[in-house]
Design a protein around this motif. Structure first.
Motif, PDB file in Angstrom:
ATOM      1  N   LEU A 135     -27.359  18.653  12.678  1.00  5.99           N
ATOM      2  CA  LEU A 135     -28.797  18.388  12.621  1.00  5.99           C
ATOM      3  C   LEU A 135     -29.609  19.538  13.212  1.00  5.99           C
ATOM      4  O   LEU A 135     -30.649  19.924  12.675  1.00  5.99           O
ATOM      5  CB  LEU A 135     -29.133  17.083  13.344  1.00  5.99           C
ATOM      6  CG  LEU A 135     -28.659  15.802  12.667  1.00  5.99           C
ATOM      7  CD1 LEU A 135     -28.888  14.612  13.583  1.00  5.99           C
ATOM      8  CD2 LEU A 135     -29.372  15.610  11.346  1.00  5.99           C
ATOM      9  N   SER A 136     -29.121  20.079  14.316  1.00  2.00           N
ATOM     10  CA  SER A 136     -29.837  21.180  14.967  1.00  2.00           C
ATOM     11  C   SER A 136     -29.851  22.423  14.086  1.00  2.00           C
ATOM     12  O   SER A 136     -30.874  23.111  13.970  1.00  2.00           O
ATOM     13  CB  SER A 136     -29.194  21.509  16.310  1.00  2.00           C
ATOM     14  OG  SER A 136     -29.263  20.409  17.180  1.00  2.00           O
ATOM     15  N   GLU A 138     -29.471  22.508  10.813  1.00  2.00           N
ATOM     16  CA  GLU A 138     -30.303  22.232   9.637  1.00  2.00           C
ATOM     17  C   GLU A 138     -31.785  22.282   9.975  1.00  2.00           C
ATOM     18  O   GLU A 138     -32.619  22.568   9.110  1.00  2.00           O
ATOM     19  CB  GLU A 138     -29.949  20.867   9.047  1.00  2.00           C
ATOM     20  CG  GLU A 138     -28.640  20.854   8.305  1.00  2.00           C
ATOM     21  CD  GLU A 138     -28.274  19.481   7.776  1.00  2.00           C
ATOM     22  OE1 GLU A 138     -29.003  18.501   8.057  1.00  2.00           O
ATOM     23  OE2 GLU A 138     -27.244  19.379   7.083  1.00  2.00           O
ATOM     24  N   ALA A 139     -32.130  22.031  11.232  1.00  2.00           N
ATOM     25  CA  ALA A 139     -33.530  22.081  11.658  1.00  2.00           C
ATOM     26  C   ALA A 139     -33.995  23.502  11.938  1.00  2.00           C
ATOM     27  O   ALA A 139     -35.162  23.720  12.236  1.00  2.00           O
ATOM     28  CB  ALA A 139     -33.735  21.227  12.905  1.00  2.00           C
ATOM     29  N   GLY A 140     -33.072  24.469  11.863  1.00  2.00           N
ATOM     30  CA  GLY A 140     -33.482  25.856  12.005  1.00  2.00           C
ATOM     31  C   GLY A 140     -32.943  26.580  13.216  1.00  2.00           C
ATOM     32  O   GLY A 140     -33.205  27.774  13.390  1.00  2.00           O
TER      33      GLY A 140
END
Length: 166
Positions: A135-136, A138-140
């Motif tokens: 998730l981290s 994918e969040a950039g």
């Protein structure tokens, strides 16, 4: 009469010896042992009472344990101690000395059990950590920053300790 006095003196001497031994074991059992982690934090580790009590006697066995015949076994013991999270708390030579004092069986049961519990804990927490890292990223965030953030925000567990080594 002298025999009964001698018998009473021996009984009292044995009682004092057992009382001192019980006091020593009780004081050793109350000690808390810590391991320093890669980031400087300290984590509590529990050693069995028998290991804590016999560890001061381990240097007496070092001349025997340092012989070339035991080199591979000492290295394997050091590897298992790292896997169990006891690095810096007890050395491979000390563990080999404990093996010799306790007829090889008791220290092995303890260490293999500790390694197994640690591996199970890592296996249980790995999916959650991987999900957070995914998730981290994918969040950039870049992977290393996500890893550092994850290590700081989570409670200290075996997986977090291993990730701190990186």
């Amino acid at each position: 009469m002298t025999m009964t006095l001698f018998s009473a003196a021996v009984t009292i001497a044995w009682a004092v010896a057992f009382a001192l031994l019980a006091w020593y074991v009780a004081s050793v059992a109350g000690e808390v042992t810590y391991v320093t982690l890669a980031d400087g934090r300290r984590a509590e580790r529990s050693l069995p009472v028998i290991v804590k009590a016999l560890l001061p006697l381990a240097p007496n066995f070092f001349p025997l344990v340092r012989r070339p015949i035991f080199r591979g076994t000492v290295e394997r013991a050091e590897s298992l101690l790292v896997q169990g999270g006891f690095e810096g708390l007890i050395t491979g030579e000390e563990f080999m000395a404990l093996r010799l004092m306790l007829l090889w069986i008791i220290p092995d049961f303890w260490l293999y059990g500790a390694v197994k519990r640690r591996h199970l804990s890592i296996q249980k927490s790995l999916p959650f950590v991987l999900d957070l890292l995914t998730l981290s990223v994918e969040a950039g965030m870049d992977f290393i920053s996500a890893l550092q953030r994850n290590c700081k925000s989570r409670r200290l567990d075996p997986l977090n300790e291993e990730l701190l080594r990186m």
